[in-house]
Design a protein around this motif. Sequence first.
Motif, PDB file in Angstrom:
ATOM      1  N   MET A  39       0.918  -1.512   0.358  1.00 49.61           N
ATOM      2  CA  MET A  39      -0.486   0.013  -0.719  1.00 49.61           C
ATOM      3  C   MET A  39       0.851   1.255  -0.280  1.00 49.61           C
ATOM      4  SD  MET A  39      -1.489  -0.192   3.810  1.00 49.61           S
ATOM      5  CE  MET A  39      -2.532   1.358   4.336  1.00 49.61           C
TER       6      MET A  39
ATOM      7  N   SER B  92      -3.210   9.569   2.628  1.00 47.87           N
ATOM      8  CA  SER B  92      -2.835  11.087   2.639  1.00 47.87           C
ATOM      9  C   SER B  92      -4.138  11.908   1.983  1.00 47.87           C
ATOM     10  CB  SER B  92      -1.446  11.397   2.122  1.00 47.87           C
ATOM     11  OG  SER B  92      -1.073  13.346   1.840  1.00 47.87           O
TER      12      SER B  92
ATOM     13  N   ARG C 143      -3.583  14.562  -0.022  1.00 53.32           N
ATOM     14  CA  ARG C 143      -3.184  14.506  -1.046  1.00 53.32           C
ATOM     15  C   ARG C 143      -2.028  14.146  -1.459  1.00 53.32           C
ATOM     16  NH1 ARG C 143      -3.953  18.890   1.287  1.00 53.32           N
ATOM     17  NH2 ARG C 143      -6.193  19.818   1.354  1.00 53.32           N
ATOM     18  N   LEU C 144      -2.020  13.484  -2.360  1.00 53.20           N
ATOM     19  CA  LEU C 144      -0.394  12.940  -3.337  1.00 53.20           C
ATOM     20  C   LEU C 144      -0.442  13.905  -4.310  1.00 53.20           C
ATOM     21  CD1 LEU C 144      -0.903   8.854  -1.897  1.00 53.20           C
ATOM     22  CD2 LEU C 144       0.249  11.126  -0.559  1.00 53.20           C
TER      23      LEU C 144
ATOM     24  N   GLU D 186       1.363  12.174  -6.796  1.00 57.42           N
ATOM     25  CA  GLU D 186       0.871  11.168  -7.868  1.00 57.42           C
ATOM     26  C   GLU D 186       0.065  10.884  -7.974  1.00 57.42           C
ATOM     27  OE1 GLU D 186       2.468  10.696  -4.895  1.00 57.42           O
ATOM     28  OE2 GLU D 186       4.551   9.604  -4.685  1.00 57.42           O
TER      29      GLU D 186
ATOM     30  N   GLN E 142       2.695   1.523  -6.985  1.00 61.79           N
ATOM     31  CA  GLN E 142       4.015   2.017  -6.157  1.00 61.79           C
ATOM     32  C   GLN E 142       3.165   1.124  -5.469  1.00 61.79           C
ATOM     33  OE1 GLN E 142       2.931   5.414  -5.044  1.00 61.79           O
ATOM     34  NE2 GLN E 142       5.047   6.476  -5.620  1.00 61.79           N
TER      35      GLN E 142
ATOM     36  N   MET F 133       4.870  -3.378  -4.596  1.00 63.61           N
ATOM     37  CA  MET F 133       5.116  -3.295  -3.642  1.00 63.61           C
ATOM     38  C   MET F 133       4.823  -5.111  -3.081  1.00 63.61           C
ATOM     39  SD  MET F 133       4.622  -1.560   0.086  1.00 63.61           S
ATOM     40  CE  MET F 133       4.473  -2.289   1.685  1.00 63.61           C
TER      41      MET F 133
ATOM     42  N   GLN G  66       6.683  -8.756  -2.208  1.00 58.87           N
ATOM     43  CA  GLN G  66       6.712  -8.966  -0.738  1.00 58.87           C
ATOM     44  C   GLN G  66       6.622 -10.345  -1.270  1.00 58.87           C
ATOM     45  OE1 GLN G  66       3.620  -8.428   1.882  1.00 58.87           O
ATOM     46  NE2 GLN G  66       5.024  -6.468   3.178  1.00 58.87           N
TER      47      GLN G  66
ATOM     48  N   GLN H 190       3.531 -10.301  10.402  1.00 55.41           N
ATOM     49  CA  GLN H 190       4.415  -9.079   9.682  1.00 55.41           C
ATOM     50  C   GLN H 190       3.811  -7.634   9.577  1.00 55.41           C
ATOM     51  OE1 GLN H 190       5.945 -10.010   5.378  1.00 55.41           O
ATOM     52  NE2 GLN H 190       3.974 -11.512   5.753  1.00 55.41           N
TER      53      GLN H 190
ATOM     54  N   GLY I 200       4.651  -5.722  12.570  1.00 48.77           N
ATOM     55  CA  GLY I 200       5.407  -4.803  12.749  1.00 48.77           C
ATOM     56  C   GLY I 200       5.147  -3.957  14.860  1.00 48.77           C
TER      57      GLY I 200
ATOM     58  N   MET J 229       9.993  -6.453  15.948  1.00 50.08           N
ATOM     59  CA  MET J 229       8.775  -6.815  15.096  1.00 50.08           C
ATOM     60  C   MET J 229       8.725  -6.055  13.916  1.00 50.08           C
ATOM     61  SD  MET J 229       6.064  -9.095  16.162  1.00 50.08           S
ATOM     62  CE  MET J 229       6.014  -8.154  18.214  1.00 50.08           C
ATOM     63  N   LYS J 230       8.843  -7.843  12.981  1.00 51.22           N
ATOM     64  CA  LYS J 230       9.130  -7.356  11.233  1.00 51.22           C
ATOM     65  C   LYS J 230       7.786  -6.247  11.012  1.00 51.22           C
ATOM     66  CE  LYS J 230       8.775 -10.469   7.953  1.00 51.22           C
ATOM     67  NZ  LYS J 230       8.885 -12.029   7.863  1.00 51.22           N
ATOM     68  N   GLU J 231       8.438  -5.552   9.872  1.00 48.07           N
ATOM     69  CA  GLU J 231       7.195  -3.938   9.928  1.00 48.07           C
ATOM     70  C   GLU J 231       7.199  -4.719   8.133  1.00 48.07           C
ATOM     71  OE1 GLU J 231       4.573  -2.448   7.844  1.00 48.07           O
ATOM     72  OE2 GLU J 231       4.542  -2.061  10.426  1.00 48.07           O
ATOM     73  N   THR J 232       6.807  -4.794   7.145  1.00 47.49           N
ATOM     74  CA  THR J 232       7.336  -5.127   5.957  1.00 47.49           C
ATOM     75  C   THR J 232       6.712  -3.865   4.783  1.00 47.49           C
ATOM     76  OG1 THR J 232       4.897  -6.144   6.302  1.00 47.49           O
ATOM     77  CG2 THR J 232       7.353  -7.424   6.073  1.00 47.49           C
ATOM     78  N   VAL J 233       5.825  -2.749   5.801  1.00 46.76           N
ATOM     79  CA  VAL J 233       4.673  -1.852   5.056  1.00 46.76           C
ATOM     80  C   VAL J 233       5.340  -0.803   4.881  1.00 46.76           C
ATOM     81  CG1 VAL J 233       3.087  -0.048   4.751  1.00 46.76           C
ATOM     82  CG2 VAL J 233       2.753  -2.525   5.945  1.00 46.76           C
ATOM     83  N   LYS J 234       6.482  -0.752   3.564  1.00 45.51           N
ATOM     84  CA  LYS J 234       7.270   0.296   3.267  1.00 45.51           C
ATOM     85  C   LYS J 234       6.785   1.851   2.178  1.00 45.51           C
ATOM     86  CE  LYS J 234      11.425  -2.629   3.303  1.00 45.51           C
ATOM     87  NZ  LYS J 234      10.297  -4.066   3.601  1.00 45.51           N
ATOM     88  N   PRO J 235       5.941   3.018   3.161  1.00 37.10           N
ATOM     89  CA  PRO J 235       4.912   3.414   1.989  1.00 37.10           C
ATOM     90  C   PRO J 235       5.341   4.523   0.771  1.00 37.10           C
ATOM     91  CG  PRO J 235       5.498   4.238   4.472  1.00 37.10           C
ATOM     92  CD  PRO J 235       5.983   3.025   4.199  1.00 37.10           C
ATOM     93  N   ARG J 236       4.555   4.447   0.135  1.00 38.18           N
ATOM     94  CA  ARG J 236       5.719   5.793  -0.944  1.00 38.18           C
ATOM     95  C   ARG J 236       4.392   6.579  -1.148  1.00 38.18           C
ATOM     96  NH1 ARG J 236       8.507   3.418  -5.552  1.00 38.18           N
ATOM     97  NH2 ARG J 236       8.647   4.901  -6.143  1.00 38.18           N
ATOM     98  N   GLY J 237       5.294   7.781  -1.786  1.00 39.33           N
ATOM     99  CA  GLY J 237       3.996   8.529  -2.134  1.00 39.33           C
ATOM    100  C   GLY J 237       4.376   9.910  -1.262  1.00 39.33           C
ATOM    101  N   LYS J 238       3.725  11.533  -2.439  1.00 43.97           N
ATOM    102  CA  LYS J 238       4.691  12.176  -1.588  1.00 43.97           C
ATOM    103  C   LYS J 238       3.204  12.976  -1.561  1.00 43.97           C
ATOM    104  CE  LYS J 238       8.480  13.177  -4.533  1.00 43.97           C
ATOM    105  NZ  LYS J 238       9.199  14.282  -5.064  1.00 43.97           N
ATOM    106  N   PRO J 239       2.893  13.429  -0.074  1.00 44.58           N
ATOM    107  CA  PRO J 239       1.950  14.350  -0.031  1.00 44.58           C
ATOM    108  C   PRO J 239       2.167  16.443  -0.077  1.00 44.58           C
ATOM    109  CG  PRO J 239       3.522  13.372   1.732  1.00 44.58           C
ATOM    110  CD  PRO J 239       3.941  13.173   0.892  1.00 44.58           C
ATOM    111  N   LEU J 240       1.013  16.309  -0.528  1.00 50.32           N
ATOM    112  CA  LEU J 240       1.020  18.137  -0.255  1.00 50.32           C
ATOM    113  C   LEU J 240       0.143  18.654   0.207  1.00 50.32           C
ATOM    114  CD1 LEU J 240       0.516  17.872  -4.407  1.00 50.32           C
ATOM    115  CD2 LEU J 240       2.777  18.688  -3.745  1.00 50.32           C
TER     116      LEU J 240
END
Lengths: 394, 159, 180
Positions: free
Chosen positions: A17, A21, A23-24, A26, A34, A38, A42, A360, A362, C1-12
């Motif tokens: 995911m 937000s 506003r993004l 993208e 994206q 991901m 995985q 997983q 976290g 603890m394992k964290e697998t979410v690697k978020p992407r995205g550019k907030p505005l």
Amino acid sequence: MNLGKIHKDVAVVGAGMTLFSRRLQETGKEMSWQAAQMALDQAGLTLDDIDAVIMGSAPDAFDGVHKKGDWLIDGAGGVNKPYMRVYTGGGTAVFAPIAGWWHVASGMFERVLVVCEEKMSSCQPHAQSAFAHIWDPILDRPLKPNLVWIFAMEMQRYMHTYNVRYEDIALVAVKNKRNAVGHPCAQLADPDITLEDVINSEPMALPVRRLDISPPSDGAAALVLVSEDTAYELTNEPVWMDGVGWCIDSTMWTNRDLAFPKFVARAARMAYEMAGIKNPREEIDIAEPYDPFDYKELQHLEALGLADPGEAAIMTREGKTQRDGELPVCPSGGLLGVGNPIAATLGIKVGELFWQLSGQAGARQVPGDPAVGVAQAWGDLMQFSSVIVMRRRP
Amino acid sequence: MTFSEKFQKTTDVKHWLGDMEVDHFLYTAGIAGEAFFVALRDKGVILGTRCELCGITYVPPRIYCEHCFAELNEYTDVGLRGRVRSFTIARLGKDGNELKKPEIFAVIDFGSGTTGLLHKLGEVTPETVKVGLDVEAVLKPKSQRGGHITDIEYFRPVG
Amino acid sequence: MKETVKPRGKPLSGEEMKQVCHVVARPQVKYAWAVGVAMSHFLAGLKQGKILGRTCVQCERILVPPRMFCERCYRTTDEWVELPGTGVIETFSISYIDTDANRIKEPIFVGVLAFDGAPPHSGIMHYFGEVSQDAIHIGMPVEPVWKPGGERVGAITDIKYFRPREGARPSSNSKRRKRG
């Protein structure tokens, strides 16, 4: 329902995911890529390995683009592949994976990519303007309604019918916004939020106040589904979609019982029967019910058979639905805490159960090695629900 | 199933009028779009991204290859010259009325294996336009460019 | 603890959104929705100051809003009936936002009412008026306040709002179900 006709068991082997937000920058296609990338990473797969793609995206009116699923398809990885878009409003979040499930369960496809996307920021001045298109043009729209009204009216009826206190409902918003602190994608996480903050937030359409509502968001989420034939080649911890169910009620919403969503109960019954769940209260370890408004979490828990009507509020007050409680509910932070990019809430419903049940999640990880979860979403004109029971096998 | 009562009283209300209540849509150009339009506006160049594995140059650029999903983050100047892959001659406007002067729209390639850009052709007539025509971009003066696809006024034949 | 979410995205921010490259498009669409057989009759009734419903003898409902078919029994509905127009509040909201989510000072009272003379849940959404925030409640008997006959056009807004009905007995609809 003919369970004998299901050919293959279906597992989730990857999820992804984006940030949620307001506003993004993208585009919808970029966000879709994206999230899908991901999920593939995985699963340890590439796009070449994918046999079919399911795209879930809610109203075209948000984007002013026709056939939004088709429009987004290059970002969703569907170019030159069998593809299908499903759309049941907010219910898409759990219905798109159900569509993925039947592609695999039928035996037709081995590996399916499910991508959900929503970009609500394009719609100006507010996504609410596009929501107007959900109302009946002849009876409802001349009254200049706001979508929040229908929730407010449901909430009022729910409180009245089952004698539920507002303070107990507001505790759901507190819990979920605090849970979201552990989520790297969260939009409205707040470790310090209190019941007073919710109770004193601005009135929107009473009884609904600002903090009772999840925020509009931009975001995307994705899953990779495979059959029992290859799941263990990819991971030691596949999470199985053991039961699926969905159901729709009439559009004539003023003729409905607004206190108890029977269609959710029917969808749940179908999913439980398929999964062999006899007593959901005993057998379900984690629930991710749809929580666009705080009272919806309670109504949905009750329709999912995890509480008697009116009882979910008491369970919330007693702390039973906290992450370390008897029945953790929305450990992701839910729509109230992580955000509400309609279809893309896939990532905090089915996606969250995948991460939780495979250990997983976290900082959000529910203690006690949970093995069985239920995810549920809800949408269209407050009339549709989709339910999935997920299991980790010993 | 038939209705027992037919719609006969034509004086009754038959239609309800309405419109799209959204005021406007604001579309961000995205990550690749931002690079493309800023370069067009500020430098007067056309950018693409290339996937070496699939041998495709995306013009306008994308941040991913739609075939192999590789991340594409190196932008290359593909030049202002291209070639007409296909075209259409529009004689009616979008309202259905006849245009004073026909407009020609074309898909333009920038070298082999590019994805093709849709734009208008100019300084060419319906009689002389053809597939394979070499064209170049005519840009608006820098002061009038705002980071939009219309910063390119049209493509015209070369030589 | 394992964290697998690697978020992407550019907030505005809202301001930044107007500064990055973007396109503004205005929808230019007009619609003429066919009202249909049942609703046409219903709207014509409103113009005459009447609330009309449609009966289904099989499930014994009176359908308001009316339909020419019963979606439960999936059969043609049977006949038109005129309802008294009074009813009770099934649910309501006091709204401080308008249709575009702008905040408003004077709240709108809106809700669903069930019409008298019909089974439960036979009703529509409408405004409530001449009632205070403290007084409005589920089960409150209400009656329609019509626009003057000359101003009615055959629209749901031919009723201005529903107001409390003096001297009416509380309806059984207001009874609470016991929990659990």
